[in-house]
Design an enzyme around this catalytic site. Structure first.
Site, PDB file in Angstrom:
ATOM      1  N   ALA A  31     -32.164  -1.371  -6.460  1.00 17.74           N
ATOM      2  CA  ALA A  31     -31.206  -1.731  -5.409  1.00 17.74           C
ATOM      3  C   ALA A  31     -31.102  -0.617  -4.374  1.00 17.74           C
ATOM      4  O   ALA A  31     -30.970  -0.883  -3.175  1.00 17.74           O
ATOM      5  CB  ALA A  31     -29.837  -2.036  -6.012  1.00 17.74           C
ATOM      6  N   GLY A  34     -34.123  -0.884  -2.303  1.00 21.16           N
ATOM      7  CA  GLY A  34     -34.044  -2.188  -1.647  1.00 21.16           C
ATOM      8  C   GLY A  34     -33.065  -2.198  -0.500  1.00 21.16           C
ATOM      9  O   GLY A  34     -33.312  -2.811   0.549  1.00 21.16           O
ATOM     10  N   ASP A  35     -31.938  -1.517  -0.675  1.00 17.04           N
ATOM     11  CA  ASP A  35     -30.946  -1.396   0.391  1.00 17.04           C
ATOM     12  C   ASP A  35     -31.577  -0.704   1.600  1.00 17.04           C
ATOM     13  O   ASP A  35     -31.417  -1.150   2.739  1.00 17.04           O
ATOM     14  CB  ASP A  35     -29.737  -0.611  -0.117  1.00 17.04           C
ATOM     15  CG  ASP A  35     -28.699  -0.360   0.959  1.00 17.04           C
ATOM     16  OD1 ASP A  35     -28.270  -1.331   1.614  1.00 17.04           O
ATOM     17  OD2 ASP A  35     -28.300   0.809   1.142  1.00 17.04           O
ATOM     18  N   GLY A  36     -32.309   0.352   1.350  1.00 20.19           N
ATOM     19  CA  GLY A  36     -32.938   1.097   2.437  1.00 20.19           C
ATOM     20  C   GLY A  36     -34.008   0.297   3.164  1.00 20.19           C
ATOM     21  O   GLY A  36     -34.061   0.293   4.401  1.00 20.19           O
TER      22      GLY A  36
END
Length: 157
Positions: A31, A34-36
């Site tokens: 995550a 993935g957020d980045g």
């Protein structure tokens, strides 16, 4: 691996990063990356639509990367996911995070964490084409929902 953009492979090569079995990553580590990568995709899209004031760029980006928007996108994306993608989404959604987004419900936050975990999985397995396809589908669904909500609000006036 699929043909197309191999961003993570290029980064691994340039910085001498060893191959690691993706199954050993925690959902929250997936995550995190993935957020980045999702933020980078959205920022690229927003800037690509034209040069404007930084504040406007930030406002538009913030709307699309917030937990509520990611949660809404997942409602539409879930039926589109492969079994493996759905497994990574569920792992992220069910992960126990020590923090929570300040302006999100617990449900939105968990679904958004699942979304970010899925993005991380796709990025780290060099499936950028699929990642971009899912983001595009999710953004289209968000846009349609916002148009419907606006039409309903205008009709009530």
């Amino acid at each position: 691996m699929e043909e197309g953009v191999k961003l993570y492979s290029e980064i691994k090569e340039q910085f001498h990063i060893k191959d690691i079995d993706i199954r050993t990553y925690s959902p929250l580590a997936l995550a995190y990356i993935g957020d980045g990568i999702y933020d980078l995709v959205i920022r690229s899209m927003v800037v690509g639509h034209g040069n404007t004031r930084a504040n406007q760029l930030h406002q538009h980006t913030s709307h699309l990367v917030k937990a509520h928007s990611q949660s809404k996108m997942m409602e539409y994306l879930l039926p589109q996911l492969t079994e493996k993608e759905a497994d990574y989404y569920r792992r992220g959604r069910n992960a126990k995070s020590p923090t929570m987004a300040k302006n999100a419900t617990m449900g939105d936050y968990r679904r958004a964490t699942g979304f970010e975990t899925l993005m991380g999985y796709l990025y780290l397995t060099d499936q950028m084409k699929r990642l971009l396809q899912l983001v595009n589908l999710g953004l289209d669904a968000l846009k349609k929902e916002e148009i419907t909500e606006k039409e309903m609000a205008d009709g009530k006036s």
